[in-house]
Design a protein around this motif. Structure first.
Motif, mmCIF file in Angstrom:
data_model
loop_
_atom_site.group_PDB
_atom_site.id
_atom_site.type_symbol
_atom_site.label_atom_id
_atom_site.label_comp_id
_atom_site.label_asym_id
_atom_site.label_seq_id
_atom_site.Cartn_x
_atom_site.Cartn_y
_atom_site.Cartn_z
ATOM 1 N N GLY A 237 0.802 -1.213 0.000
ATOM 2 C CA GLY A 237 0.000 0.000 0.000
ATOM 3 C C GLY A 237 0.833 1.260 0.000
ATOM 4 O O GLY A 237 0.533 2.220 -0.723
ATOM 5 N N LEU A 238 1.909 1.270 0.803
ATOM 6 C CA LEU A 238 2.742 2.466 0.895
ATOM 7 C C LEU A 238 3.572 2.685 -0.366
ATOM 8 O O LEU A 238 3.848 3.823 -0.753
ATOM 9 N N LEU A 239 3.987 1.602 -1.022
ATOM 10 C CA LEU A 239 4.756 1.731 -2.261
ATOM 11 C C LEU A 239 3.890 2.226 -3.416
ATOM 12 O O LEU A 239 4.323 3.044 -4.226
ATOM 13 N N SER A 240 2.677 1.726 -3.501
ATOM 14 C CA SER A 240 1.799 2.117 -4.615
ATOM 15 C C SER A 240 1.169 3.485 -4.398
ATOM 16 O O SER A 240 0.607 4.073 -5.322
ATOM 17 N N GLY A 241 1.271 4.009 -3.184
ATOM 18 C CA GLY A 241 0.679 5.304 -2.888
ATOM 19 C C GLY A 241 1.628 6.444 -3.214
ATOM 20 O O GLY A 241 2.662 6.590 -2.573
ATOM 21 N N ALA A 242 1.288 7.249 -4.185
ATOM 22 C CA ALA A 242 2.123 8.398 -4.570
ATOM 23 C C ALA A 242 1.477 9.721 -4.183
ATOM 24 O O ALA A 242 1.813 10.773 -4.718
ATOM 25 N N GLY A 243 0.524 9.662 -3.254
ATOM 26 C CA GLY A 243 -0.145 10.890 -2.837
ATOM 27 C C GLY A 243 -0.882 11.549 -3.987
ATOM 28 O O GLY A 243 -1.519 10.877 -4.814
ATOM 29 N N VAL A 244 -0.760 12.858 -4.081
ATOM 30 C CA VAL A 244 -1.440 13.601 -5.141
ATOM 31 C C VAL A 244 -0.629 13.607 -6.438
ATOM 32 O O VAL A 244 -1.044 14.208 -7.421
ATOM 33 N N GLY A 245 0.525 12.934 -6.435
ATOM 34 C CA GLY A 245 1.367 12.903 -7.634
ATOM 35 C C GLY A 245 0.642 12.381 -8.851
ATOM 36 O O GLY A 245 0.795 12.903 -9.967
ATOM 37 N N ILE A 246 -0.181 11.337 -8.651
ATOM 38 C CA ILE A 246 -0.924 10.747 -9.771
ATOM 39 C C ILE A 246 -1.947 11.745 -10.321
ATOM 40 O O ILE A 246 -2.116 11.868 -11.543
ATOM 41 N N LEU A 247 -2.639 12.442 -9.417
ATOM 42 C CA LEU A 247 -3.624 13.432 -9.872
ATOM 43 C C LEU A 247 -2.963 14.513 -10.722
ATOM 44 O O LEU A 247 -3.496 14.918 -11.762
ATOM 45 N N VAL A 248 -1.806 14.981 -10.285
ATOM 46 C CA VAL A 248 -1.094 16.013 -11.034
ATOM 47 C C VAL A 248 -0.628 15.463 -12.382
ATOM 48 O O VAL A 248 -0.709 16.153 -13.404
ATOM 49 N N LEU A 249 -0.157 14.225 -12.398
ATOM 50 C CA LEU A 249 0.279 13.600 -13.654
ATOM 51 C C LEU A 249 -0.872 13.552 -14.654
ATOM 52 O O LEU A 249 -0.702 13.866 -15.838
ATOM 53 N N LEU A 265 1.874 0.130 -13.716
ATOM 54 C CA LEU A 265 3.240 -0.253 -13.356
ATOM 55 C C LEU A 265 3.508 0.019 -11.880
ATOM 56 O O LEU A 265 4.113 -0.816 -11.179
ATOM 57 N N LEU A 266 3.053 1.146 -11.386
ATOM 58 C CA LEU A 266 3.222 1.488 -9.979
ATOM 59 C C LEU A 266 2.530 0.470 -9.085
ATOM 60 O O LEU A 266 3.093 0.011 -8.075
ATOM 61 N N TYR A 267 1.320 0.107 -9.447
ATOM 62 C CA TYR A 267 0.548 -0.878 -8.662
ATOM 63 C C TYR A 267 1.215 -2.246 -8.680
ATOM 64 O O TYR A 267 1.374 -2.894 -7.632
ATOM 65 N N VAL A 268 1.629 -2.696 -9.854
ATOM 66 C CA VAL A 268 2.248 -4.021 -9.985
ATOM 67 C C VAL A 268 3.547 -4.098 -9.187
ATOM 68 O O VAL A 268 3.800 -5.079 -8.473
ATOM 69 N N ILE A 269 4.371 -3.063 -9.282
ATOM 70 C CA ILE A 269 5.635 -3.051 -8.532
ATOM 71 C C ILE A 269 5.359 -3.084 -7.032
ATOM 72 O O ILE A 269 5.994 -3.831 -6.279
ATOM 73 N N GLY A 270 4.393 -2.284 -6.582
ATOM 74 C CA GLY A 270 4.056 -2.249 -5.160
ATOM 75 C C GLY A 270 3.591 -3.596 -4.646
ATOM 76 O O GLY A 270 4.039 -4.067 -3.598
ATOM 77 N N VAL A 271 2.690 -4.253 -5.400
ATOM 78 C CA VAL A 271 2.149 -5.545 -4.973
ATOM 79 C C VAL A 271 3.230 -6.628 -5.001
ATOM 80 O O VAL A 271 3.366 -7.410 -4.053
ATOM 81 N N LEU A 272 4.016 -6.675 -6.074
ATOM 82 C CA LEU A 272 5.071 -7.697 -6.169
ATOM 83 C C LEU A 272 6.100 -7.517 -5.055
ATOM 84 O O LEU A 272 6.575 -8.495 -4.457
ATOM 85 N N ALA A 273 6.468 -6.276 -4.775
ATOM 86 C CA ALA A 273 7.428 -6.013 -3.699
ATOM 87 C C ALA A 273 6.849 -6.436 -2.356
ATOM 88 O O ALA A 273 7.554 -7.040 -1.522
#
Length: 284
Positions: A237-249, A265-273
């Protein structure tokens, strides 16, 4: 119900001084070093993921949002962007500090996030250079004018107070809901819904982390401290969470398919890690 309300209020109010002092220190850091850190990222070149992983872990107001702007302007690479997204702590650090969690745990969590962010960023950049070595994309400076300020322009004291109140209300609501659930169905049963089911915890926590709001990191951290999430699920959860960064992107980068790929990609990396951490039996 009255006992639950009183316990929730009592526990939450005790956190207020710690939250305010933490945000006051964070705002000071933001005002003193924010511009320098962004300039360092701009000049990082191929070492961007390494530098981004380190700087992204520093708790400051809009660093992931600033990274989104820099990526939209093609000032930083995809690997650097994801390294910052993965390492950023959002509201995790203030919550851990306010809960008087040991410094050892905080260092371990931040260290793991930094290392995963660095490794993922370097691998992604190497893959992009190999697959698209013939393609060069110029700078798109117009995107750099779209800056996200997140109340930081209000002054240190006012901004710190704003963040303190906002997170206090989130903590109050989340603690109230958790206390009701624990009272009705029991903490052991609630924890067993996730802890005793491999993969589900990591997948669910990763989805919660993807919510582009500071409440996501508050929820993840609180669920771990309550013993409802495992260490691997918390990290997902903490790895896949980029705060408001995604909204700005999504706002500044007009390539929708690319944005979708970045989010996946962010979600997959977070879950696999998270799954890997759970498999290794890592404890914080």
């Amino acid at each position: 119900m009255l006992d639950i309300i009183l316990d929730t209020l009592s526990d939450s109010i005790k956190l207020l001084p710690f939250l305010f002092l933490t945000y006051l220190a964070m705002e000071y850091l933001e005002h003193k070093t924010g511009g320098k850190m962004q300039n360092t990222i701009r000049k990082s070149g191929r070492w961007g993921p390494v530098i981004g992983g380190i700087l992204g872990a520093f708790p400051q107001c809009g660093f992931s949002a600033a990274a989104s702007n820099l990526y939209a302007g093609r000032i930083i690479t995809l690997g650097t962007l994801l390294s910052i997204y993965l390492s950023t702590s959002d509201e995790m650090l203030p919550v851990l500090i306010s809960e008087n969690v040991g410094i050892g745990m905080i260092i371990k969590v931040l260290g793991v996030k930094i290392l995963i962010g660095m490794a993922a960023g370097l691998i992604i950049d190497a893959a992009v250079r190999y697959l698209f070595r013939k393609e060069k994309e110029g700078l798109q400076i117009e995107h750099l004018c779209e800056q996200h300020h997140c109340h930081c322009e209000e002054g240190i004291l006012k901004s710190a107070l704003h963040h303190t109140i906002e997170i206090f209300l989130y903590l109050l609501l989340i603690s109230f809901v958790l206390n009701i659930l624990i009272d009705v169905i029991g903490e052991d049963f609630l924890a067993g819904l996730i802890l005793n089911r491999p993969v589900i915890g990591e997948l669910a926590a990763g989805l919660i982390g993807m919510i582009p709001n500071c409440a996501a990191s508050v929820v993840i951290t609180q669920l771990y401290l309550k013993g409802i999430l495992s260490a691997g699920a918390m990290m997902s959860g903490l790895l896949s969470g980029a705060g408001v960064g995604i909204l700005v992107l999504l706002r500044v980068n007009d390539k929708r398919k690319e944005n979708a790929r970045i989010i996946v990609l962010l979600y997959v990396i977070g879950v696999l890690a998270g799954l890997f951490i759970e498999l290794l039996g890592v404890q914080f």
